[in-house]
Every structure is written in C-alpha cells, then in structure tokens.
Design a protein around this motif. Sequence first.
Motif, PDB file in Angstrom:
ATOM      1  N   ALA A   1       0.826  -1.210   0.000  1.00  0.00           N
ATOM      2  CA  ALA A   1       0.000   0.000   0.000  1.00  0.00           C
ATOM      3  C   ALA A   1       0.861   1.261   0.000  1.00  0.00           C
ATOM      4  O   ALA A   1       0.570   2.235  -0.718  1.00  0.00           O
ATOM      5  N   LEU A   2       1.928   1.261   0.794  1.00  0.00           N
ATOM      6  CA  LEU A   2       2.799   2.431   0.854  1.00  0.00           C
ATOM      7  C   LEU A   2       3.618   2.588  -0.423  1.00  0.00           C
ATOM      8  O   LEU A   2       3.941   3.715  -0.826  1.00  0.00           O
ATOM      9  N   LEU A   3       3.979   1.469  -1.066  1.00  0.00           N
ATOM     10  CA  LEU A   3       4.651   1.543  -2.366  1.00  0.00           C
ATOM     11  C   LEU A   3       3.753   2.252  -3.381  1.00  0.00           C
ATOM     12  O   LEU A   3       4.202   3.147  -4.117  1.00  0.00           O
ATOM     13  N   LEU A   4       2.492   1.871  -3.409  1.00  0.00           N
ATOM     14  CA  LEU A   4       1.542   2.530  -4.309  1.00  0.00           C
ATOM     15  C   LEU A   4       1.340   3.995  -3.918  1.00  0.00           C
ATOM     16  O   LEU A   4       1.226   4.871  -4.783  1.00  0.00           O
ATOM     17  N   GLY A   5       1.307   4.266  -2.618  1.00  0.00           N
ATOM     18  CA  GLY A   5       1.159   5.649  -2.171  1.00  0.00           C
ATOM     19  C   GLY A   5       2.328   6.522  -2.589  1.00  0.00           C
ATOM     20  O   GLY A   5       2.141   7.674  -3.012  1.00  0.00           O
ATOM     21  N   THR A   6       3.563   6.002  -2.478  1.00  0.00           N
ATOM     22  CA  THR A   6       4.732   6.761  -2.912  1.00  0.00           C
ATOM     23  C   THR A   6       4.705   6.993  -4.415  1.00  0.00           C
ATOM     24  O   THR A   6       5.075   8.066  -4.906  1.00  0.00           O
ATOM     25  N   CYS A   7       4.272   5.981  -5.157  1.00  0.00           N
ATOM     26  CA  CYS A   7       4.138   6.127  -6.606  1.00  0.00           C
ATOM     27  C   CYS A   7       3.154   7.246  -6.951  1.00  0.00           C
ATOM     28  O   CYS A   7       3.435   8.101  -7.798  1.00  0.00           O
ATOM     29  N   LEU A   8       2.013   7.271  -6.275  1.00  0.00           N
ATOM     30  CA  LEU A   8       1.010   8.310  -6.543  1.00  0.00           C
ATOM     31  C   LEU A   8       1.479   9.683  -6.063  1.00  0.00           C
ATOM     32  O   LEU A   8       1.103  10.708  -6.639  1.00  0.00           O
ATOM     33  N   LEU A   9       2.294   9.709  -5.007  1.00  0.00           N
ATOM     34  CA  LEU A   9       2.878  10.970  -4.551  1.00  0.00           C
ATOM     35  C   LEU A   9       3.674  11.614  -5.677  1.00  0.00           C
ATOM     36  O   LEU A   9       3.546  12.815  -5.956  1.00  0.00           O
TER      37      LEU A   9
END
Length: 489
Positions: A29-37
């Motif tokens: 989830a945090l990997l995807l969040g960093t990508c979207l950041l």
Amino acid sequence: MQPAPEEARRDAAEDAQWSRPECQVWTGALLLGTCLLYCARASMPVCAATMSQDFGWNKKEAGVVLSSFFWGYCLTQVVGGHLGDRIGGEKVILLSASAWGFITAATPLLSHLGSAHLAFMTFSRVLTGLLQGVYFPALTSLLSQKVRESERAFTYSTVGAGSQFGTLVTGAVGSLLLDWYGWPSVFYFSGGLTLLWVCYVYRCLLGEKDLILALGVLAQGLPVSRHTKVPWRQLFRKPSVWAAIISQLSAACSFFILLSWLPTFFKETFPGSKGWVFNVVPWLVAIPASLFSGLLSDRLINHGYRTITVRKFMQVMGLGLSSIFALCLGHTSSFCKSVVFASASIGLQTFNHSGISVNIQDLAPSCAGFLFGVANTAGALAGRRSRGRVPGWLPHRDHGLLDVCVQPGGSHQQPRAMHLPGVREGPAGGPEPRPRGPLADRPTVPEDPAPSASGTALSLEASCSWPRREQRGSLSPQEGAVRRPRPCG
C-alpha cells in the motif's frame, strides 16, 4: 538491569509492530502511495509547456510555477515528522494524501476562476508542496514503530522505489494523456488515483476510530498517551545526529541535481540522441537497484553483521561510489558510456534508502519522524537551490570551464569565461578554442531542432539549458568567443 517502566515500554513497542502478513500488505500500500505521490508531483512538469502556450507564460513564469512546489515542501518536514511521532505516521499520510489528491484533481478547475492563471497555479503548487512535505517524515516514523530492525531496509527500499516508478508512470502515461485529451486529463488522472488509494487505505487498513482520534488530536491539541518527552538538546549534541543530517543533505542535493539537469546535459551534449533512452533507462535501473540494496542490507544483518557497519557500507555505496560515476559522466564523449554512468550513479543512489534513511530510525526510534524531518528539510532546501540557482563549475569540452549561474525561474545570467592558465583570449573575450586529442577532427554536428512542447516529467524541470556545445575544429581562431546561451523568456 533495566527499570520496569523501560521494559514495559519496550514490550509495548514490540507488540505494536506489524506481523509478517500485515507488513507485506502495508508495504504494498505504501509503495503505491509513494508512486502516486510522485505522479501528483510530476503532473505540473509534464504539462508545463502546454500550459505555457495556453496561458501565455514565458519561461521565467513557468519556472516560478515549477519551483514553487519546494517553497511549501521545505516548511512541513519537521511538522510532519512530529505529528507522525505523536498520532501515528499512517494517519498523517492518509490525511495529507486526501488533501493533495483533491487539490491535484481540482487544479484544472482553478484555471477557470479568473484570469490570474499564474497566481492560481502557483498557489496550487505551494499547497501541494505543503501537504506532500509531511509524507516521508511520517513514513519514517511509521516504519520505525511498526517494522523490525532486521526488515526495515528492505521495507523502506521497496516503498522508496515508488518514487522512480511514479516518475516513469507520469512521464509515459501523462505524455499520452496530454497528447490525446489535453493537460487537464493529467491532473484528473493522478489526483483521482490518489483519492481512490485513500479510500482503499481508509476502508481496509485503518479503523474509523483511529482516524477520528487523530483528527481530535489535530483539532484540539489533546494530549496523547505516548511518551513524547525527548531530550532535544542532548540529541543534537551527538555527532551521529549531525552526520545523519549532513548525509541526508548530500544525498538529496546530488539526487535533485541529476533529476533536474541530466536531461539537459544529454540534450545539449548529444543533440541527436533519443530522449526516451536517457529519460527512462536510468530510472528503470534504479527500481531493481533499490530492491536489491534493501535485500542485501537485511541479509547482512541477519547473518550477524553489526547494524551500524551495514548502514555505513550502504551509505558509502549510495554517496561515494555513485558520486564517482557522476564525475565520470562529465568526462566522456560516448553516448553509451554516458547512459551507463548515469544509470550507475542513479541506481547506486538508491542505496541511501538502506543507509541514512533507516539509520535515522536506528538512532532515535521514538522521534525518528522529527529527526528525519530536520534532515530532510536541509535536503529539500538543497533541492530547491539546485533547481532554482545552480552556481558551480560545469564542464564545457571546448572552452574549459564556465561559471554559469542559473537564476530562479530558469533564466540565466551571462556566463563568465574564466581565465585559465595557458589559454589565450579570443577576439570577443572568450578563450580561444584549442583542438586537442582524438576529438579535434570530429565533424561539426548540426544544430538540433527546437524541443517539442510535450516532454517527460524529468526533462521539463529545467526550463533553460547551459550553453550549447560546439564541436572542436568547427570554429576558426577569429570565431573563438564563448557561445552565449539563448535568452529565456
């Protein structure tokens, strides 16, 4: 023997850590969040050229909009880390992501509020920077509390790989959306995906009670149950803390310089090269390199090596060896070698995720967010300076060294030709070109055409370029003046 309160706190901290399945879910989830950041962050650079045409911006005005992100980004690092230490990093990330996702999706609507497009877009970028500035300090606080020490490097490296992946996604998908549907679609795409991610984390990973408690703490300043008294004066007297701050500053400065100026270097040095090669290949290399560094770090710790020794080794690779390849980049005339050196430098920089980034969590787990916020503020200021004003020595293969000052907003001062020993003056005050070595007889390369309006997130951060390279042997002694850069705006 430790006192009972200290043992109780340590046991509570171990109980609060994620289990292996929970850690895997949160890492994804945090990997995807960093990508979207980074998707949201890079949306404006991708659309800057097209928006400049629509709104009539010159390069200086476009540079103001692009650089205004860091005005806000530098201000909330410490705040985000402190809030993460108090109420939990996952709650800070969720609240900030919901806000920056909404602002990103609403950016095209701001352009219809009035004729002051420059002011509205600059305001939007400053707000995005303020909200995204809390992300990495809160992430550091979260991982220091929830992840075991022997697994932190791989977890942080995996999450950090989202920065390269997000940049590539926006550069590729954003460019297609820009050509097909116009620049508003890029903001709708990145902002909408961020809001969907927020809904997923809220419904599946966080409880409603936890979020309401966090909002209560933010709104009313209620005391929290965690032990928050930290000896700041004693902490900042430790040499290891200052070493961490300086290392983070150095890592951020080198990263932002390559991110901002590498496309311009390739464009000016190798005019006939394909942009997708030098804009994509180094960042594709960085993704597996980041994962490998985290896996190697945790493997060494699990095999009995001291944690501090492993962290130092990773930092030497991330700063020392990557800097050697960056220096080699300016001393080769081969396009293939330049791509290899750039890829190696950017790939090795990801070893910092397994070095200083997790070493801060080792030094002070209870206040890792705050400490990382202090260190990253220094790094963000260095990044702001590297994009806005870059004084320094830039290698120019025909005329020696030029001291070029790049002004905020992408405009240039007139470069000053340095009087070097043994270099004669040309008629116009510049050093006379003196062919030397095997490159002296290289034929003149024709001028490259003007760049197109569309581009990737990496190439549009640098609004102007340093002086275009002239090939050796293409100028007569009477034409030996240093070529001046094209005026910006």
